[in-house]
Motif scaffolding. Sequence first.
Motif, PDB file in Angstrom:
ATOM      1  N   ILE A   1       0.871  -1.112  -0.232  1.00 53.78           N
ATOM      2  CA  ILE A   1       0.393   0.066  -0.214  1.00 53.78           C
ATOM      3  C   ILE A   1       1.209   1.731   0.159  1.00 53.78           C
ATOM      4  CG2 ILE A   1      -1.356   1.248   1.078  1.00 53.78           C
ATOM      5  CD1 ILE A   1      -3.131  -0.737  -0.096  1.00 53.78           C
ATOM      6  N   HIS A   2       1.837   1.487   0.935  1.00 58.47           N
ATOM      7  CA  HIS A   2       2.652   2.311   0.695  1.00 58.47           C
ATOM      8  C   HIS A   2       3.353   2.801  -0.422  1.00 58.47           C
ATOM      9  CE1 HIS A   2       3.293   2.260   5.891  1.00 58.47           C
ATOM     10  NE2 HIS A   2       1.958   2.531   5.528  1.00 58.47           N
ATOM     11  N   SER A   3       3.791   1.568  -0.953  1.00 54.28           N
ATOM     12  CA  SER A   3       4.168   1.329  -2.245  1.00 54.28           C
ATOM     13  C   SER A   3       3.494   1.727  -3.316  1.00 54.28           C
ATOM     14  CB  SER A   3       5.200   0.078  -2.864  1.00 54.28           C
ATOM     15  OG  SER A   3       6.220  -0.017  -3.909  1.00 54.28           O
ATOM     16  N   GLY A   4       2.554   2.092  -3.194  1.00 51.47           N
ATOM     17  CA  GLY A   4       1.408   2.200  -4.256  1.00 51.47           C
ATOM     18  C   GLY A   4       1.316   3.606  -4.427  1.00 51.47           C
ATOM     19  N   GLN A   5       1.329   3.798  -3.026  1.00 54.16           N
ATOM     20  CA  GLN A   5       1.439   5.323  -2.183  1.00 54.16           C
ATOM     21  C   GLN A   5       2.871   6.683  -2.928  1.00 54.16           C
ATOM     22  OE1 GLN A   5      -0.766   6.055   1.812  1.00 54.16           O
ATOM     23  NE2 GLN A   5      -2.687   5.627   0.673  1.00 54.16           N
ATOM     24  N   ARG A   6       3.443   5.560  -3.268  1.00 54.23           N
ATOM     25  CA  ARG A   6       4.615   6.373  -3.076  1.00 54.23           C
ATOM     26  C   ARG A   6       5.495   6.858  -2.153  1.00 54.23           C
ATOM     27  NH1 ARG A   6       5.759   8.208  -9.543  1.00 54.23           N
ATOM     28  NH2 ARG A   6       3.726   7.156  -9.952  1.00 54.23           N
TER      29      ARG A   6
END
Length: 166
Positions: free
Chosen positions: A32-37
């Motif tokens: 999720i964090h990665s997807g939110q950059r």
Amino acid sequence: MSDSRAIDPSEQSLWRPLRLLQAALDADIARIHSGQRIDGLKPSFVMELLRLHACGPMTIAELAESVQRTHSALSQKVAAMREAGWVETVVGDDARTRKVTLTAKARRVVGRLAAEWRATEAALADLEAEIPYPLSRVVSDIEQALERKSFHDRVAERLAGAEDPG
């Protein structure tokens, strides 16, 4: 010819599935964090970042107490968070103390982290509603059992009756 390999007791574990489940959930949160950059953020940092945002700068001892961790564990975590650029330490109320504070990098994402925390808690509540015996109830039941007899005492009793195969 005999097989001289030792028996590995770690092949059996009642706790391993729980540890692996938590690791899988943490990996999904990291996705999720990665997807939110939000790069370079460990899911294990989020509670402390949210606490610092809500409460303002704190000493390591204050922060450790607020998240129910030891000073030593929190000191190591703060060092890792500082190295990753999420927190910094500044002079406290007097020259003898240091306070942990959010960096600009952390302040830019803390709103998204709060939303992710709420979404995570809601998803966990949904998950618990699907299963017959929620994990939060399991934890509460284990805590009550440990109030009757500590885990230390339970292990020590088992060790007292065990032989060391040497």
